[in-house]
Structure formats: structure tokens, C-alpha cells
Scaffold this motif. Structure first.
Motif, PDB file in Angstrom:
ATOM      1  N   UNK A 174      41.949  38.434  27.649  1.00 16.16           N
ATOM      2  CA  UNK A 174      41.787  39.415  28.728  1.00 16.16           C
ATOM      3  C   UNK A 174      42.628  38.955  29.916  1.00 16.16           C
ATOM      4  N   UNK A 175      43.159  39.899  30.656  1.00 17.88           N
ATOM      5  CA  UNK A 175      44.100  39.564  31.717  1.00 17.88           C
ATOM      6  C   UNK A 175      43.436  39.315  33.069  1.00 17.88           C
ATOM      7  N   UNK A 176      42.425  40.105  33.366  1.00 19.35           N
ATOM      8  CA  UNK A 176      41.838  40.117  34.703  1.00 19.35           C
ATOM      9  C   UNK A 176      40.317  39.976  34.586  1.00 19.35           C
ATOM     10  N   UNK A 177      39.717  39.223  35.512  1.00 22.44           N
ATOM     11  CA  UNK A 177      38.264  39.180  35.650  1.00 22.44           C
ATOM     12  C   UNK A 177      37.928  39.546  37.084  1.00 22.44           C
ATOM     13  N   UNK A 178      37.067  40.563  37.235  1.00 24.47           N
ATOM     14  CA  UNK A 178      36.684  41.047  38.554  1.00 24.47           C
ATOM     15  C   UNK A 178      35.170  40.951  38.711  1.00 24.47           C
ATOM     16  N   UNK A 179      34.739  40.722  39.956  1.00 24.78           N
ATOM     17  CA  UNK A 179      33.316  40.865  40.287  1.00 24.78           C
ATOM     18  C   UNK A 179      33.210  42.025  41.260  1.00 24.78           C
ATOM     19  N   UNK A 180      32.392  42.989  40.880  1.00 19.24           N
ATOM     20  CA  UNK A 180      32.206  44.208  41.656  1.00 19.24           C
ATOM     21  C   UNK A 180      30.735  44.291  42.044  1.00 19.24           C
TER      22      UNK A 180
ATOM     23  N   UNK B  58      30.537  42.031  36.294  1.00 15.88           N
ATOM     24  CA  UNK B  58      31.772  41.337  35.964  1.00 15.88           C
ATOM     25  C   UNK B  58      32.539  42.216  34.985  1.00 15.88           C
ATOM     26  N   UNK B  59      33.780  42.486  35.316  1.00 14.09           N
ATOM     27  CA  UNK B  59      34.595  43.394  34.506  1.00 14.09           C
ATOM     28  C   UNK B  59      35.833  42.641  34.020  1.00 14.09           C
TER      29      UNK B  59
ATOM     30  N   UNK C 237      32.478  45.484  30.664  1.00 14.74           N
ATOM     31  CA  UNK C 237      31.629  45.158  31.815  1.00 14.74           C
ATOM     32  C   UNK C 237      30.382  44.418  31.375  1.00 14.74           C
ATOM     33  N   UNK C 238      29.961  43.479  32.203  1.00 10.44           N
ATOM     34  CA  UNK C 238      28.704  42.767  32.004  1.00 10.44           C
ATOM     35  C   UNK C 238      27.972  42.727  33.335  1.00 10.44           C
ATOM     36  N   UNK C 239      26.687  43.042  33.299  1.00 11.19           N
ATOM     37  CA  UNK C 239      25.868  43.040  34.498  1.00 11.19           C
ATOM     38  C   UNK C 239      25.187  41.686  34.649  1.00 11.19           C
TER      39      UNK C 239
ATOM     40  N   UNK D 233      25.248  49.568  44.202  1.00  9.47           N
ATOM     41  CA  UNK D 233      23.854  49.833  44.560  1.00  9.47           C
ATOM     42  C   UNK D 233      22.984  49.971  43.315  1.00  9.47           C
ATOM     43  N   UNK D 234      23.546  50.592  42.269  1.00  9.01           N
ATOM     44  CA  UNK D 234      22.796  50.845  41.040  1.00  9.01           C
ATOM     45  C   UNK D 234      23.783  51.288  39.964  1.00  9.01           C
ATOM     46  N   UNK D 235      23.275  51.671  38.803  1.00 12.23           N
ATOM     47  CA  UNK D 235      24.146  52.078  37.696  1.00 12.23           C
ATOM     48  C   UNK D 235      24.977  53.312  38.032  1.00 12.23           C
TER      49      UNK D 235
END
Length: 151
Positions: free
Chosen positions: A102-108, A66-67, A135-137, A111-113
Motif C-alpha cells: 500500500x502506498x499511503x496510510x492516513x488517519x482521519x 486508518x485508511x 479502512x479500519x476503525x 463524528x460517526x459512520x
């Protein structure tokens, strides 16, 4: 939209592969009125489409990130430009314009870091107008619903 439409939507959310015959039987209609209702729900945009739900881990994308994005400007043209840019990034599964600091929240998905790092460097950080990101994983998904409570 009446109760029958809502029963149809509930049934289709559970199983989008239902035939009109099976859907009609499940909700207690004959096939022709069921097909007419289904066509109307599709034409009205209530039903946006049909797809398969894929397990992201089983296709090599087990990581969800989540960014939070803060833009330099919150003007319509800046938001529109950001939206156009991220629409082209297939790793972005969701992107929401938010209230608050914060303006935007994205879920990306990644495969890995290392894969996520490539996404940041080659895609997201090249989008003009970004002031900052955080970013939060996700460690695990506790609730994930695909069925809206339309009933």
C-alpha cells in the motif's frame, strides 16, 4: 544540540505554555541564555510551533479511521498530486507515504459512520489516481504519546 537543549525540549513538550522565566528555572539557566537557546531552537526548526492538545471526542470527532490507499501510479507527480489534494482535507490528521504493497496510510477523524461516509464520497474518492482504499476503525487508543524521547 546539547543536553541543556534536550532538557528544554522535554520541558516544553510537557508544558508548551512555560514562560521563559519558568523554563529557565526548570533547566537551571538564567533567563537570557534560556531565551537565546529557545530562539535558536525555533529558528532552526527544531521547535515547529506551539499548540494545545485537544481531546477529539470532546469536540465531536470521537472516531479515528486508518485508511490504506493504493495509487494507480507511484510516480512522483502522482504522489505529489495526491498529497496536494489531501492537504486540503481538514479531517486528515496524518498522512504517510509508506513502503510495501500500500502506498499511503492516513488517519482521519469523524463524528460517526455517516460523517466518515460523507468524507469518503465528497472528498477522498474524488481525488484522481486512487486505485483502491481499505479502512479500519480504531476501537480505542492504547498508546498516544505527544512527548518525543529527546533526553
Amino acid at each position: 544540540m546539547d543536553a541543556t537543549d534536550r532538557r528544554m525540549l522535554t520541558a516544553l513538550q510537557r508544558d508548551g505554555r512555560l514562560s521563559v522565566t519558568d523554563l529557565a528555572a526548570e533547566i537551571g539557566l538564567s533567563q537570557t541564555p534560556c531565551a537565546r537557546r529557545l530562539s535558536r531552537l525555533e529558528a532552526d526548526g527544531v521547535i515547529e510551533g506551539y499548540s494545545a492538545r485537544i481531546d477529539q471526542g470532546r469536540v465531536g470527532l470521537p472516531v479515528s479511521i486508518f485508511i490504506w490507499v493504493e495509487l494507480e501510479r507511484q510516480a512522483k507527480d502522482a504522489i505529489d498530486a495526491f498529497e496536494r489534494a489531501v492537504r486540503g482535507f481538514d479531517r486528515v490528521m496524518e498522512c504517510h507515504l509508506m513502503t510495501g504493497s500500500r502506498d499511503i496510510l492516513m488517519r482521519v477523524v469523524a463524528a460517526d459512520l455517516a460523517d466518515f461516509d460523507r468524507f469518503l464520497e465528497e472528498k477522498l474518492m474524488r481525488v484522481p489516481g486512487i486505485r483502491s482504499t481499505r479502512s479500519s476503525f480504531a476501537l480505542r487508543t492504547m498508546v498516544k504519546r505527544q512527548v518525543l524521547p529527546v533526553g
